[in-house]
Design a protein around this motif. Structure first.
Motif, PDB file in Angstrom:
ATOM      1  N   VAL A  29       0.959  -1.243  -0.023  1.00  0.00           N
ATOM      2  CA  VAL A  29      -0.046  -0.032  -0.086  1.00  0.00           C
ATOM      3  C   VAL A  29       0.837   1.248  -0.108  1.00  0.00           C
ATOM      4  CG1 VAL A  29      -1.617   1.431   1.414  1.00  0.00           C
ATOM      5  CG2 VAL A  29      -2.047  -1.184   1.115  1.00  0.00           C
ATOM      6  N   GLU A  63      -5.111   9.082   2.573  1.00  0.00           N
ATOM      7  CA  GLU A  63      -4.762   7.719   2.481  1.00  0.00           C
ATOM      8  C   GLU A  63      -3.509   7.369   3.267  1.00  0.00           C
ATOM      9  OE1 GLU A  63      -4.459   3.838   1.249  1.00  0.00           O
ATOM     10  OE2 GLU A  63      -6.081   5.144   1.001  1.00  0.00           O
ATOM     11  N   LYS A  88     -11.293   2.791   5.215  1.00  0.00           N
ATOM     12  CA  LYS A  88     -10.609   2.451   3.912  1.00  0.00           C
ATOM     13  C   LYS A  88     -11.269   2.197   2.842  1.00  0.00           C
ATOM     14  CE  LYS A  88      -6.304   1.626   3.735  1.00  0.00           C
ATOM     15  NZ  LYS A  88      -5.486   2.197   3.102  1.00  0.00           N
ATOM     16  N   THR A  92     -10.995   4.045  -0.860  1.00  0.00           N
ATOM     17  CA  THR A  92     -10.898   2.997  -2.129  1.00  0.00           C
ATOM     18  C   THR A  92     -11.724   3.391  -3.138  1.00  0.00           C
ATOM     19  OG1 THR A  92      -9.863   1.376  -0.497  1.00  0.00           O
ATOM     20  CG2 THR A  92     -10.664   0.876  -2.639  1.00  0.00           C
ATOM     21  N   ASN A 133      -5.371  -1.463  -1.512  1.00  0.00           N
ATOM     22  CA  ASN A 133      -6.293  -1.013  -0.519  1.00  0.00           C
ATOM     23  C   ASN A 133      -7.336  -2.224  -0.172  1.00  0.00           C
ATOM     24  OD1 ASN A 133      -5.510   1.330   0.615  1.00  0.00           O
ATOM     25  ND2 ASN A 133      -6.662   2.520  -0.606  1.00  0.00           N
TER      26      ASN A 133
END
Length: 183
Positions: A29, A63, A88, A92, A133
Motif C-alpha cells: 500500500v 490515504e 478504507k 478506495t 487497499n
C-alpha cells in the motif's frame, strides 16, 4: 487474570504470520501510495496551477493517514477497527473513481501539457492503490476480534449481580429477580 477495565490488545491471538502478511500488504500500500504521489506531483508541476487537483491531493493525504492507522492496528490495537475498515472502503471507492477519470484522460489524449508519462504514472498509482487497499481491507478482516471477557449484566437482578453473562463462550443462564432462570 487481567484486571477489569485494563486496556487489552489482540496481539496474543494474532499469529506472527498474520502480522507478517499484514506488514507485507501495508508495504505494498505504501509503495503504491508513493507511485501516486510521484505521478500526481509531476502532473501538478506541469500544470503550473497551485490549486489544480485539490481533491486528488486530499485523497492522497487521507490515504497516508489511513496507512498510519492501519499500521497501528496491525500491532494489535484494534479499538477503531470497524471505523478504519469503513474509511478504507470509502477512500478506495474514491480512488477507483479517480482511476477511471485518469484512465479516460490517458485514453482520450486529454493530458495536454501534463505529459503522457506523468498521466500514466498517476493512473498507475491510482490503480495500484485501489488494488492494494482491497488487499489491506481483506487482511484486516471485516470483524474485530473480541478481546474482552468482562461480564455483561442484564435483567432485573443486574444491580445485585445475579444476572451475568460472559462474552466469548456459551451464554450462562440468567437468573431473574425472583430466582427463575431466563434463557
Amino acid at each position: 487474570m487481567a484486571k477489569m477495565g485494563a486496556r487489552s490488545t489482540n496481539t496474543s491471538s494474532r499469529s506472527i504470520a498474520q502480522m507478517g502478511v499484514g506488514a507485507l500488504v501495508l508495504g505494498f500500500v505504501f509503495l503504491s501510495w508513493c507511485v501516486l504521489v510521484g505521478g500526481l506531483s509531476a502532473v501538478q508541476h506541469r500544470a503550473n496551477n497551485r490549486n489544480a487537483f485539490e481533491f486528488e491531493w486530499w485523497i492522497v493525504a487521507f490515504e497516508f493517514f489511513l496507512v498510519l492507522l492501519a499500521a497501528v492496528e496491525l500491532t494489535g490495537f484494534r479499538r477503531g477497527h470497524s471505523g478504519l475498515v469503513a474509511l478504507k472502503a470509502v477512500n478506495t471507492a474514491l480512488i477507483m473513481l479517480y482511476a477511471q477519470n485518469w484512465n479516460n484522460n490517458r485514453r482520450n489524449g486529454a493530458y495536454g501539457a501534463y505529459g503522457i508519462k506523468a498521466v500514466r504514472t498517476t493512473f498507475a498509482g491510482f490503480i495500484l492503490l485501489a488494488a492494494s487497499n482491497a488487499l489491506l481491507i481483506l487482511t484486516l478482516g471485516t470483524e474485530p476480534a473480541h478481546t474482552s471477557s468482562a461480564p455483561i449484566t442484564t435483567g432485573p437482578g443486574a444491580a445485585g449481580g445475579q444476572s451475568t453473562r460472559t462474552l466469548g463462550g456459551a451464554p450462562a443462564p440468567l437468573e431473574g429477580g425472583n430466582g427463575q432462570t431466563v434463557v
